[in-house]
Write a protein that holds these residues in place. Structure first.
Motif, PDB file in Angstrom:
ATOM      1  N   LEU A   1       0.854  -1.177   0.000  1.00 44.41           N
ATOM      2  CA  LEU A   1       0.000   0.000   0.000  1.00 44.41           C
ATOM      3  C   LEU A   1       0.892   1.230   0.000  1.00 44.41           C
ATOM      4  CD1 LEU A   1      -2.617  -1.056   2.725  1.00 44.41           C
ATOM      5  CD2 LEU A   1      -2.801  -1.296   0.240  1.00 44.41           C
ATOM      6  N   ALA A   2       0.715   2.079  -1.006  1.00 42.58           N
ATOM      7  CA  ALA A   2       1.559   3.268  -1.103  1.00 42.58           C
ATOM      8  C   ALA A   2       1.355   4.203   0.080  1.00 42.58           C
ATOM      9  CB  ALA A   2       1.275   4.002  -2.416  1.00 42.58           C
ATOM     10  N   ASP A   3       0.165   4.169   0.674  1.00 45.65           N
ATOM     11  CA  ASP A   3      -0.133   4.964   1.867  1.00 45.65           C
ATOM     12  C   ASP A   3       0.453   4.241   3.077  1.00 45.65           C
ATOM     13  OD1 ASP A   3      -1.227   6.169   4.119  1.00 45.65           O
ATOM     14  OD2 ASP A   3      -3.213   6.389   3.240  1.00 45.65           O
ATOM     15  N   ARG A   4       1.573   4.724   3.594  1.00 48.03           N
ATOM     16  CA  ARG A   4       2.236   4.017   4.695  1.00 48.03           C
ATOM     17  C   ARG A   4       1.415   4.051   5.978  1.00 48.03           C
ATOM     18  NH1 ARG A   4       8.833   4.667   4.195  1.00 48.03           N
ATOM     19  NH2 ARG A   4       9.001   3.645   2.140  1.00 48.03           N
TER      20      ARG A   4
ATOM     21  N   GLU B   1      -1.670   0.575   9.733  1.00 50.47           N
ATOM     22  CA  GLU B   1      -2.952   0.138  10.290  1.00 50.47           C
ATOM     23  C   GLU B   1      -3.212  -1.332   9.982  1.00 50.47           C
ATOM     24  OE1 GLU B   1      -7.718   1.224   9.773  1.00 50.47           O
ATOM     25  OE2 GLU B   1      -6.190   2.666   9.155  1.00 50.47           O
ATOM     26  N   LEU B   2      -2.921  -1.728   8.744  1.00 52.98           N
ATOM     27  CA  LEU B   2      -3.117  -3.122   8.361  1.00 52.98           C
ATOM     28  C   LEU B   2      -2.201  -4.039   9.164  1.00 52.98           C
ATOM     29  CD1 LEU B   2      -4.413  -5.209   6.427  1.00 52.98           C
ATOM     30  CD2 LEU B   2      -2.495  -4.773   4.862  1.00 52.98           C
ATOM     31  N   LEU B   3      -0.935  -3.668   9.316  1.00 62.54           N
ATOM     32  CA  LEU B   3       0.003  -4.490  10.074  1.00 62.54           C
ATOM     33  C   LEU B   3      -0.471  -4.675  11.511  1.00 62.54           C
ATOM     34  CD1 LEU B   3       3.427  -3.046   8.826  1.00 62.54           C
ATOM     35  CD2 LEU B   3       2.322  -5.187   8.127  1.00 62.54           C
ATOM     36  N   ALA B   4      -0.996  -3.624  12.106  1.00 63.53           N
ATOM     37  CA  ALA B   4      -1.490  -3.724  13.483  1.00 63.53           C
ATOM     38  C   ALA B   4      -2.645  -4.707  13.569  1.00 63.53           C
ATOM     39  CB  ALA B   4      -1.915  -2.340  13.981  1.00 63.53           C
ATOM     40  N   GLN B   5      -3.536  -4.690  12.582  1.00 60.59           N
ATOM     41  CA  GLN B   5      -4.655  -5.639  12.568  1.00 60.59           C
ATOM     42  C   GLN B   5      -4.173  -7.074  12.429  1.00 60.59           C
ATOM     43  OE1 GLN B   5      -8.221  -4.574  10.145  1.00 60.59           O
ATOM     44  NE2 GLN B   5      -7.079  -2.715   9.643  1.00 60.59           N
ATOM     45  N   VAL B   6      -3.216  -7.276  11.541  1.00 59.30           N
ATOM     46  CA  VAL B   6      -2.700  -8.628  11.308  1.00 59.30           C
ATOM     47  C   VAL B   6      -2.051  -9.170  12.576  1.00 59.30           C
ATOM     48  CG1 VAL B   6      -1.018  -9.973  10.001  1.00 59.30           C
ATOM     49  CG2 VAL B   6      -2.408  -8.251   8.835  1.00 59.30           C
ATOM     50  N   GLU B   7      -1.238  -8.373  13.221  1.00 61.34           N
ATOM     51  CA  GLU B   7      -0.565  -8.818  14.439  1.00 61.34           C
ATOM     52  C   GLU B   7      -1.573  -9.090  15.544  1.00 61.34           C
ATOM     53  OE1 GLU B   7       2.484  -6.054  15.509  1.00 61.34           O
ATOM     54  OE2 GLU B   7       3.611  -6.322  13.640  1.00 61.34           O
ATOM     55  N   ALA B   8      -2.557  -8.213  15.695  1.00 62.14           N
ATOM     56  CA  ALA B   8      -3.561  -8.388  16.748  1.00 62.14           C
ATOM     57  C   ALA B   8      -4.407  -9.626  16.521  1.00 62.14           C
ATOM     58  CB  ALA B   8      -4.450  -7.149  16.823  1.00 62.14           C
ATOM     59  N   ALA B   9      -4.630  -9.987  15.264  1.00 64.24           N
ATOM     60  CA  ALA B   9      -5.472 -11.160  14.959  1.00 64.24           C
ATOM     61  C   ALA B   9      -4.765 -12.475  15.256  1.00 64.24           C
ATOM     62  CB  ALA B   9      -5.897 -11.127  13.493  1.00 64.24           C
TER      63      ALA B   9
ATOM     64  N   TRP C   1      11.668  -1.022   4.569  1.00 62.43           N
ATOM     65  CA  TRP C   1      10.834  -0.264   5.514  1.00 62.43           C
ATOM     66  C   TRP C   1       9.809  -1.186   6.170  1.00 62.43           C
ATOM     67  CZ3 TRP C   1       5.552   0.497   5.646  1.00 62.43           C
ATOM     68  CH2 TRP C   1       5.084   1.454   6.557  1.00 62.43           C
ATOM     69  N   LEU C   2       9.139  -2.003   5.351  1.00 61.29           N
ATOM     70  CA  LEU C   2       8.104  -2.893   5.876  1.00 61.29           C
ATOM     71  C   LEU C   2       8.675  -3.848   6.915  1.00 61.29           C
ATOM     72  CD1 LEU C   2       5.213  -4.102   5.710  1.00 61.29           C
ATOM     73  CD2 LEU C   2       6.088  -5.631   3.927  1.00 61.29           C
ATOM     74  N   ILE C   3       9.820  -4.430   6.621  1.00 60.31           N
ATOM     75  CA  ILE C   3      10.426  -5.383   7.555  1.00 60.31           C
ATOM     76  C   ILE C   3      10.708  -4.713   8.890  1.00 60.31           C
ATOM     77  CG2 ILE C   3      12.502  -6.775   7.961  1.00 60.31           C
ATOM     78  CD1 ILE C   3      12.522  -7.342   4.927  1.00 60.31           C
ATOM     79  N   GLY C   4      11.035  -3.441   8.848  1.00 64.33           N
ATOM     80  CA  GLY C   4      11.327  -2.718  10.078  1.00 64.33           C
ATOM     81  C   GLY C   4      10.109  -2.263  10.849  1.00 64.33           C
ATOM     82  N   GLN C   5       8.911  -2.439  10.288  1.00 64.08           N
ATOM     83  CA  GLN C   5       7.694  -1.948  10.946  1.00 64.08           C
ATOM     84  C   GLN C   5       6.905  -3.025  11.674  1.00 64.08           C
ATOM     85  OE1 GLN C   5       7.245   1.433  10.872  1.00 64.08           O
ATOM     86  NE2 GLN C   5       9.223   1.257   9.801  1.00 64.08           N
ATOM     87  N   THR C   6       7.342  -4.275  11.600  1.00 60.32           N
ATOM     88  CA  THR C   6       6.548  -5.355  12.177  1.00 60.32           C
ATOM     89  C   THR C   6       7.426  -6.321  12.950  1.00 60.32           C
ATOM     90  OG1 THR C   6       5.047  -7.213  11.651  1.00 60.32           O
ATOM     91  CG2 THR C   6       6.739  -6.675  10.011  1.00 60.32           C
TER      92      THR C   6
END
Length: 366
Positions: A138-141, A146-154, A221-226
């Motif tokens: 998603l180009a909108d970081r 937000e998506l990463l937070a949902q995935v982790e919480a699930a 960047w993505l790897i560093g955010q999760t």
């Protein structure tokens, strides 16, 4: 009298009879002339097995290790969109089917069932396989955060970033029939790109849509955010596999998107050996998985013999779901599991570690 369903081809025929022409075109179709779609299947079939006899098979099993955890089976259901278009059981039924057979599940970013609902059904099942979530960039970081937070919480255990489809492939069958999704079926976590008139007349490739394609910097960047391990799906070149792992990816999935994005790519059975060789040289512990064209338990065996740590199955599981719901998907996975174990026994392999290139007839002679 109706013939019994005894293999994946039977499930495919039953699915075609059950689905609308538009749904069948979407789920079964490939890019352009569908050369890669067909060759994915043919390439596995062309490999020949080389059994050893009189081997000690006592205590044999199919347990595998991926991302530091042990699982019952080196087989996962690949991510597929809009499964509720195929059957009302949708992604929930697919997850239950996979868990019942000890297989993993990779839930699509374009799931038609909320991720939390799917994860809640199977996350506590001790006998299931891995539970991973596939996402597109998603180009909108902010939206990606937000998506990463949902995935982790699930409760998902890994992320699978698809990297081979920055734009939509040219799919003739799909364009003929369109995508008339039934009422109530949509990608519940997908935010479509902005295709306003100003955007569609933008300069650049594909009316400017390619400008939003992810780069290696975005992967880093993505790897560093999760906190979750990230695997890259859609790897077809050895150098890309090594670069992904150099940036911190946990593993790679050799995939040509089931022949749905770019036609005339090599089959994944052809791509796999070079990628395995490169990964083992530079990152010997990193898992390499493969999908595309697997239709028999012998194909799963051949994938492991070529060096893969596990395989993913896509359309056949969807076909089982389409005509018989969760039970149909479970039957597809059971057939593959039984065929895989039979192949292990008949080639003299008690454990996955016994499956190597020597169990294939020399490739240059095929």
């Amino acid at each position: 009298m109706t013939q019994p369903i005894v293999n994946l081809q039977d499930h495919e025929q039953a699915a075609q009879a059950a689905l609308s022409e538009a749904a069948w075109a979407y789920f079964s179709g490939g890019a352009a002339d569908e050369i890669t779609l067909r060759h994915n299947v043919a390439a596995w079939q062309s490999l020949r097995l080389s059994p050893r006899v009189l081997q000690d098979l006592r205590g044999g099993h199919t347990r595998c290790r991926l991302l530091g955890r042990d699982w019952p089976m080196p087989l996962l259901v690949a991510p597929m969109a809009y499964q509720r278009w195929a059957h009302a059981d949708g992604e929930s039924g697919m997850a239950l089917a996979a868990a019942a057979q000890g297989c993993g599940m990779v839930l699509s970013h374009q799931t038609s069932t909320p991720m939390h609902d799917v994860a809640a059904l199977v996350a506590s099942d001790a006998e299931r396989g891995p539970l991973w979530f596939q996402l597109y960039w998603l180009a909108d970081r902010g939206a990606m955060h937000e998506l990463l937070a949902q995935v982790e919480a699930a409760g998902f255990e890994a992320l699978v970033l698809t990297v081979d489809a920055p734009v939509h492939g040219v799919r003739d069958r799909e364009r003929r029939h369109g995508m008339p999704l039934p009422e109530g079926v949509k990608a519940v976590h997908w935010k479509a790109p902005d295709n306003s008139p100003a955007k569609t007349h933008a300069q650049g490739l594909c009316a400017g849509l390619a400008d939003a394609a992810p780069t290696w910097a975005d992967v880093q960047w993505l790897i560093g955010q999760t906190r979750l391990p990230v695997l890259l799906k859609g790897i077809t070149h050895p150098q890309d596999a090594v670069q992904a792992l150099n940036l911190g990816a946990a593993g790679v999935i050799v995939s040509n998107h089931g022949g749905r994005v770019l036609d005339t790519l090599p089959a994944t059975a052809e791509l796999l050996p070079r990628i395995v060789q490169a990964v083992r040289q530079h990152h010997p512990q990193a898992p390499v998985l493969v999908d595309g064209g697997i239709r028999r338990g012998t194909d799963v065996f051949k994938a492991l013999a070529l060096g893969a740590d596990a395989a993913l199955i896509g359309r056949p599981a969807l076909y089982g779901l389409a005509h018989a719901g969760a039970r149909g998907a479970a039957h597809v996975l059971r057939l593959l599991r039984d065929e895989f174990e039979t192949t292990m026994a008949l080639t003299g392999c008690a454990h996955l570690q016994d499956i190597d290139i020597d169990r294939l007839w020399p490739l240059q002679t095929v």
